[in-house]
Scaffold this motif. Structure first.
Motif, short mmCIF file in Angstrom:
data_model
loop_
_atom_site.label_atom_id
_atom_site.label_comp_id
_atom_site.label_asym_id
_atom_site.label_seq_id
_atom_site.Cartn_x
_atom_site.Cartn_y
_atom_site.Cartn_z
N LYS A 1 2.34 -27.27 5.16
CA LYS A 1 3.51 -26.41 5.32
C LYS A 1 3.06 -24.98 5.63
CE LYS A 1 5.80 -29.00 1.61
NZ LYS A 1 6.56 -28.89 0.35
N VAL A 2 3.71 -24.36 6.57
CA VAL A 2 3.42 -22.96 6.91
C VAL A 2 4.71 -22.17 6.79
CG1 VAL A 2 2.57 -21.35 8.64
CG2 VAL A 2 1.57 -23.64 8.47
N THR A 3 4.65 -21.09 6.02
CA THR A 3 5.83 -20.27 5.74
C THR A 3 5.55 -18.81 6.08
OG1 THR A 3 6.54 -21.70 3.92
CG2 THR A 3 7.38 -19.46 3.93
N ALA A 4 6.51 -18.16 6.70
CA ALA A 4 6.46 -16.71 6.90
C ALA A 4 7.58 -16.07 6.10
CB ALA A 4 6.61 -16.37 8.38
N LEU A 5 7.21 -15.26 5.13
CA LEU A 5 8.20 -14.52 4.34
C LEU A 5 8.35 -13.12 4.92
CD1 LEU A 5 7.27 -15.50 0.68
CD2 LEU A 5 8.93 -16.56 2.20
N CYS A 6 9.59 -12.68 5.06
CA CYS A 6 9.87 -11.39 5.67
C CYS A 6 10.64 -10.51 4.70
CB CYS A 6 10.68 -11.58 6.95
SG CYS A 6 9.86 -12.60 8.19
N PRO A 7 9.94 -9.87 3.78
CA PRO A 7 10.63 -9.01 2.81
C PRO A 7 10.91 -7.63 3.37
CG PRO A 7 8.30 -9.08 2.33
CD PRO A 7 8.51 -9.99 3.50
N GLY A 8 11.88 -6.98 2.75
CA GLY A 8 12.07 -5.56 2.98
C GLY A 8 11.12 -4.78 2.08
N GLY A 9 11.46 -3.55 1.76
CA GLY A 9 10.56 -2.68 0.99
C GLY A 9 10.30 -3.17 -0.42
N ILE A 10 9.07 -2.97 -0.88
CA ILE A 10 8.65 -3.37 -2.21
C ILE A 10 8.08 -2.13 -2.92
CG2 ILE A 10 7.26 -5.02 -3.54
CD1 ILE A 10 6.88 -6.57 -0.88
N LYS A 11 8.38 -2.01 -4.20
CA LYS A 11 7.91 -0.85 -4.97
C LYS A 11 6.44 -1.03 -5.34
CE LYS A 11 12.09 1.16 -6.87
NZ LYS A 11 12.75 1.69 -8.08
N THR A 12 5.57 -0.69 -4.40
CA THR A 12 4.12 -0.75 -4.62
C THR A 12 3.50 0.49 -3.99
OG1 THR A 12 3.56 -1.87 -2.54
CG2 THR A 12 4.26 -3.27 -4.39
N GLU A 13 2.18 0.55 -4.03
CA GLU A 13 1.48 1.68 -3.41
C GLU A 13 1.30 1.48 -1.91
OE1 GLU A 13 -3.16 0.73 -4.23
OE2 GLU A 13 -1.91 0.91 -6.01
N PHE A 14 1.84 0.39 -1.36
CA PHE A 14 1.71 0.10 0.06
C PHE A 14 2.25 1.25 0.91
CE2 PHE A 14 3.30 -1.84 4.03
CZ PHE A 14 2.15 -2.49 4.46
N ALA A 15 1.42 1.74 1.81
CA ALA A 15 1.77 2.80 2.77
C ALA A 15 2.03 4.16 2.13
CB ALA A 15 2.97 2.40 3.64
N VAL A 16 1.77 4.31 0.83
CA VAL A 16 1.88 5.64 0.23
C VAL A 16 0.80 6.52 0.83
CG1 VAL A 16 1.60 6.97 -1.89
CG2 VAL A 16 2.97 4.87 -1.91
N GLY A 17 1.19 7.67 1.35
CA GLY A 17 0.26 8.54 2.06
C GLY A 17 0.19 8.24 3.54
N HIS A 18 0.86 7.17 3.97
CA HIS A 18 0.87 6.79 5.39
C HIS A 18 2.31 6.55 5.84
CE1 HIS A 18 -3.51 6.34 5.55
NE2 HIS A 18 -3.40 5.80 4.35
N GLY A 19 3.18 7.48 5.46
CA GLY A 19 4.58 7.37 5.84
C GLY A 19 5.52 7.23 4.65
N ARG A 20 4.96 6.88 3.49
CA ARG A 20 5.75 6.83 2.26
C ARG A 20 5.11 7.74 1.22
NH1 ARG A 20 6.68 0.26 1.46
NH2 ARG A 20 8.20 -0.02 3.14
#
Length: 236
Positions: free
Chosen positions: A176-195
């Protein structure tokens, strides 16, 4: 019995955020996990938290050598591989004219190449056992283009196309192959690079632990059911 008892999972980008939450959620449902990211000390703390059912390999997820080392660790320690979570990724939200070619290469390596080298590494083993689950953590940015996200969107569109093609290619082998497409998540992702930390904290973005439960659900479906693609948004 726990939902994933006896399963063995690999999680990339597991040193923080969604990757870390996913490793914990999979382990809580009985899976053994091999986690990887570049920050070794964070991986060590995560494995200590999970216990004997976890191992780590520090490295760059876009490198073939890292994928091969992680796979070897999973097979040596746990004997098989059932689940691959292609979570490693990078965000850098900029206008096109402010984005360098080096930043383009770095984002494509993190968001696209990493999924390629890890999927390529595990696929022969999943084909041999006629079962497996590969999950790509894509984004709503892979569904619709947005200003100041041209390269990020390009990488996520590519990720979705790759996942869709793999679904057609590997499904005859019970994978099985799945692609999950979430919106924004409260993490350090992209902090300092647009967030910023403040903008993330004040937002209604999803908690990583909430999304990790969606990943567990996806990996826990009966053998004849699969989720090819799913969009997940918060109530904001």
């Amino acid at each position: 019995m726990k939902k994933l008892q006896g399963k063995v999972a690999i999680v990339t980008g597991a040193s923080a955020g969604l990757g870390r939450a996913t490793a914990l959620a999979l382990a809580a449902e009985g899976a053994s996990v091999v986690v990887t990211a570049r920050r070794e000390e964070r991986l060590r703390l995560l494995v200590d938290e999970i216990g004997e059912a976890a191992a780590f390999v520090a490295g760059d997820a876009s490198l073939e050598s890292t994928a091969e080392e992680v796979l070897a660790a999973a097979l040596q320690r746990f004997g098989r591989i059932d689940i691959l979570i292609n979570n490693a990724g990078q965000g850098n939200y900029k206008q096109l004219v402010d984005t360098t070619a080096a930043e383009y290469d770095e984002m494509m390596a993190a968001n696209v190449r990493s999924g390629f080298v890890f999927s390529r590494a595990v696929a022969p083993h999943m084909i041999a056992q006629n079962s497996g689950q590969i999950v790509f953590i894509s984004s709503v940015a892979g569904l619709s283009g947005a200003a100041n996200e041209s390269v990020y969107c390009a990488s996520k569109f590519a990720q979705l196309g790759f996942a869709q093609a793999l679904d057609a290619e590997l499904r005859p082998h019970g994978i099985k192959v799945t692609a999950l497409c979430p919106g924004g998540i409260k993490t350090e992702f992209a902090v300092g690079h647009g967030r910023t930390e403040e903008s993330v904290a004040q937002s209604r973005m999803m908690d990583a632990r909430e999304l990790a439960e969606t990943i567990v659900f996806t990996c826990s479906l009966p053998p004849n059911l699969r989720v090819p693609q799913m969009t997940i948004r918060h109530m904001g």
